[in-house]
Design a protein around this motif. Structure first.
Motif, PDB file in Angstrom:
ATOM      1  N   TRP A 148       0.815  -1.219   0.000  1.00  0.00           N
ATOM      2  CA  TRP A 148       0.000   0.000   0.000  1.00  0.00           C
ATOM      3  C   TRP A 148       0.850   1.272   0.000  1.00  0.00           C
ATOM      4  CZ3 TRP A 148      -5.405   1.161   0.477  1.00  0.00           C
ATOM      5  CH2 TRP A 148      -6.228   0.050   0.199  1.00  0.00           C
ATOM      6  N   SER A 149       2.115   1.158   0.295  1.00  0.00           N
ATOM      7  CA  SER A 149       2.983   2.338   0.226  1.00  0.00           C
ATOM      8  C   SER A 149       3.083   2.872  -1.206  1.00  0.00           C
ATOM      9  CB  SER A 149       4.385   2.008   0.745  1.00  0.00           C
ATOM     10  OG  SER A 149       4.342   1.709   2.124  1.00  0.00           O
ATOM     11  N   ILE A 150       2.893   1.984  -2.185  1.00  0.00           N
ATOM     12  CA  ILE A 150       2.890   2.447  -3.579  1.00  0.00           C
ATOM     13  C   ILE A 150       1.725   3.403  -3.798  1.00  0.00           C
ATOM     14  CG2 ILE A 150       2.687   1.722  -5.993  1.00  0.00           C
ATOM     15  CD1 ILE A 150       3.822  -0.994  -5.148  1.00  0.00           C
ATOM     16  N   ILE A 151       0.581   3.062  -3.199  1.00  0.00           N
ATOM     17  CA  ILE A 151      -0.617   3.883  -3.360  1.00  0.00           C
ATOM     18  C   ILE A 151      -0.464   5.227  -2.666  1.00  0.00           C
ATOM     19  CG2 ILE A 151      -3.098   3.996  -2.850  1.00  0.00           C
ATOM     20  CD1 ILE A 151      -3.068   0.890  -2.931  1.00  0.00           C
ATOM     21  N   SER A 152       0.178   5.205  -1.519  1.00  0.00           N
ATOM     22  CA  SER A 152       0.267   6.439  -0.724  1.00  0.00           C
ATOM     23  C   SER A 152       1.607   7.145  -0.907  1.00  0.00           C
ATOM     24  CB  SER A 152       0.042   6.111   0.752  1.00  0.00           C
ATOM     25  OG  SER A 152       0.988   5.118   1.192  1.00  0.00           O
ATOM     26  N   ASP A 153       2.607   6.690  -0.228  1.00  0.00           N
ATOM     27  CA  ASP A 153       3.881   7.401  -0.143  1.00  0.00           C
ATOM     28  C   ASP A 153       4.597   7.504  -1.484  1.00  0.00           C
ATOM     29  OD1 ASP A 153       5.902   8.716   1.441  1.00  0.00           O
ATOM     30  OD2 ASP A 153       7.122   6.921   1.195  1.00  0.00           O
ATOM     31  N   ASP A 154       4.537   6.455  -2.279  1.00  0.00           N
ATOM     32  CA  ASP A 154       5.287   6.458  -3.534  1.00  0.00           C
ATOM     33  C   ASP A 154       4.617   7.286  -4.635  1.00  0.00           C
ATOM     34  OD1 ASP A 154       6.985   4.773  -2.240  1.00  0.00           O
ATOM     35  OD2 ASP A 154       6.586   3.015  -3.477  1.00  0.00           O
ATOM     36  N   LYS A 155       3.289   7.086  -4.821  1.00  0.00           N
ATOM     37  CA  LYS A 155       2.670   7.651  -6.025  1.00  0.00           C
ATOM     38  C   LYS A 155       1.404   8.482  -5.798  1.00  0.00           C
ATOM     39  CE  LYS A 155       4.317   4.042  -9.206  1.00  0.00           C
ATOM     40  NZ  LYS A 155       3.919   3.046 -10.245  1.00  0.00           N
ATOM     41  N   GLU A 156       0.831   8.444  -4.598  1.00  0.00           N
ATOM     42  CA  GLU A 156      -0.439   9.121  -4.338  1.00  0.00           C
ATOM     43  C   GLU A 156      -1.455   8.795  -5.440  1.00  0.00           C
ATOM     44  OE1 GLU A 156      -2.307  13.521  -3.598  1.00  0.00           O
ATOM     45  OE2 GLU A 156      -0.212  13.247  -3.021  1.00  0.00           O
ATOM     46  N   LEU A 157      -1.749   7.513  -5.575  1.00  0.00           N
ATOM     47  CA  LEU A 157      -2.672   7.060  -6.606  1.00  0.00           C
ATOM     48  C   LEU A 157      -4.129   7.290  -6.215  1.00  0.00           C
ATOM     49  CD1 LEU A 157      -1.007   3.648  -7.546  1.00  0.00           C
ATOM     50  CD2 LEU A 157      -0.756   5.847  -8.714  1.00  0.00           C
ATOM     51  N   ASP A 158      -4.949   7.425  -7.229  1.00  0.00           N
ATOM     52  CA  ASP A 158      -6.395   7.507  -7.046  1.00  0.00           C
ATOM     53  C   ASP A 158      -6.948   6.123  -7.369  1.00  0.00           C
ATOM     54  OD1 ASP A 158      -9.032   8.169  -6.874  1.00  0.00           O
ATOM     55  OD2 ASP A 158      -8.956   9.846  -8.278  1.00  0.00           O
ATOM     56  N   VAL A 159      -7.311   5.342  -6.343  1.00  0.00           N
ATOM     57  CA  VAL A 159      -7.795   3.975  -6.522  1.00  0.00           C
ATOM     58  C   VAL A 159      -9.312   3.960  -6.363  1.00  0.00           C
ATOM     59  CG1 VAL A 159      -7.680   1.591  -5.703  1.00  0.00           C
ATOM     60  CG2 VAL A 159      -5.622   3.033  -5.673  1.00  0.00           C
ATOM     61  N   ARG A 160     -10.006   3.474  -7.388  1.00  0.00           N
ATOM     62  CA  ARG A 160     -11.463   3.487  -7.373  1.00  0.00           C
ATOM     63  C   ARG A 160     -12.030   2.106  -7.681  1.00  0.00           C
ATOM     64  NH1 ARG A 160     -12.972   9.094 -10.652  1.00  0.00           N
ATOM     65  NH2 ARG A 160     -11.677  10.470  -9.371  1.00  0.00           N
ATOM     66  N   GLY A 161     -13.110   1.780  -7.016  1.00  0.00           N
ATOM     67  CA  GLY A 161     -13.850   0.579  -7.360  1.00  0.00           C
ATOM     68  C   GLY A 161     -14.914   0.904  -8.385  1.00  0.00           C
ATOM     69  N   ALA A 162     -15.455  -0.142  -8.999  1.00  0.00           N
ATOM     70  CA  ALA A 162     -16.570   0.029  -9.936  1.00  0.00           C
ATOM     71  C   ALA A 162     -17.500  -1.165  -9.780  1.00  0.00           C
ATOM     72  CB  ALA A 162     -16.069   0.143 -11.369  1.00  0.00           C
TER      73      ALA A 162
END
Length: 367
Positions: free
Chosen positions: A295-309
């Motif tokens: 999850w560090s990739i999502i937050s600290d590394d890249k600040e990704l926008d993760v969405r469900g559908a």
């Protein structure tokens, strides 16, 4: 009231008696209530959610604590199209339909009372009643079915082959995932998986005119189909380091958008790694096991926008137009059409995932 003639009293239907215990049976033709419509089923597709229902949630996930996915004695089938054979004036006025019209209904039957329905997010309805999972709303693996008054009913062009027309449900789901991604003209879009959902994502993304669409899969025949559906580039994940290749194609930044449609846990980490900083990840799949990622990739590394559908909110009219336009090579996508009596073969084909893309049952057809 308007009705067709020669409606039988009984019909053939697939009945869910429990996990991996489905059987064809002769049952009464359902009776519609006031404001409802009786439909003769023309075609019903089989998808991963049907497999989850068939195997039972506990076995599907390998977790005995998970509850059963569907009620027993229900008729499964939630992606379908049919012909109106009986309705009253109330139903005709509500939906603008008549006897003889080709119609489909969205897979969810909203309550129209909960906070989600009241805010316009009917696809997340609290009670979440869907065709083919609850006895109150029998599905379409049968010769006839009823659309209740709360249903969202849409007319479908009668010239489309039935199995093609029934593809409106997975296509609407794919289009919703595309909507969630908020594509722009400059985006490099990566679609993981070239099954029914992935191909729909490619077609939907193509309609948004992003800079580039890259499709990923392990099957050469599916990648070839992805090209015919609108992908600008296809990559075989068994032959190419797709993360490295996409970095090379994007000057080392990574893709702008990743649409996940495989249901394979490895595709999640793959997407996180090939996205650029501030990229957008949209997850649609039904998974058969838990997924672990950094999850560090999502937050600290890249600040990704993760969405469900989930499902296809407000996408059904567009999906119908897209099918009618001929943008998708439906003759190649619908690889198998089987009579209702061969439902088990249909389930097995989808479960294998190696011999088919889209499997449909055609009630009334003979073996």
């Amino acid at each position: 009231m308007s009705e067709a003639t020669s409606i039988p009293t009984t019909m053939q239907a697939v009945i869910c008696h429990g996990p991996e215990d489905y059987a064809l049976a002769e049952v009464p033709v359902p009776q519609r209530g006031p404001g409802e419509v009786l439909v003769k089923v023309d075609a019903v597709g089989i998808c991963a959610s049907d497999l989850k229902c068939y195997h039972g949630a506990a076995k599907f996930w390998g977790d005995e604590n998970r509850p059963a996915w569907a009620e027993t004695e229900v008729i499964p089938g939630h992606e379908f199209v049919g012909t109106v054979v009986e309705l009253d004036d109330e139903a005709a006025e509500r939906w603008g339909i008549a006897v003889g019209d080709r119609v489909t209904s969205e897979q969810i039957v909203p309550c129209w009372k909960c906070r989600y329905c009241m805010s316009g997010n009917y696809h997340m309805c609290g009670p979440h009643v869907m065709f083919g999972f609850k006895r109150a709303t029998p599905g379409a693996m049968a010769e006839y079915m009823v659309y209740p008054t709360n249903a969202l009913v849409h007319k479908v062009p009668s010239h489309l082959p039935p199995a093609h027309a029934a593809f409106v449900e997975p296509l609407s789901c794919a289009l919703h995932a595309v909507e969630r991604a908020e594509l722009t003209f400059e985006d490099t879009v990566v679609v993981a998986g070239c099954g029914p959902i992935g191909l729909g994502m490619i077609a939907g993304a193509k309609a948004k005119s992003p800079a580039r669409i890259i499709a990923l899969d392990a099957a050469p025949e599916k990648l070839a189909l992805a090209e015919r559906t609108g992908a600008d580039l296809v990559l075989n994940i068994t032959e190419v380091d797709v993360v490295a290749k996409i970095m090379e194609l994007t000057d080392g930044y990574g893709a702008d958008v990743y649409l996940e449609g495989t249901g394979h846990p490895s595709a999640v980490g793959q997407g996180l790694n090939l996205l650029r900083k501030l990229g957008r990840f949209v997850e649609y799949s039904v998974f058969g096991s838990d997924v672990s990622v950094d999850w560090s990739i999502i937050s600290d590394d890249k600040e990704l926008d993760v969405r469900g559908a989930h499902l296809g909110k407000n996408c059904w009219p567009t999906a119908i137009r897209l099918l009618d336009s001929g943008a998708l090579p439906m003759d190649e996508i619908v690889t198998h059409q089987l009579p209702l009596s061969e439902f088990q073969q249909g389930l097995d084909l989808v479960n294998s995932g190696k011999e088919s893309i889209k499997v449909s049952l055609i009630p009334g057809a003979t073996a």
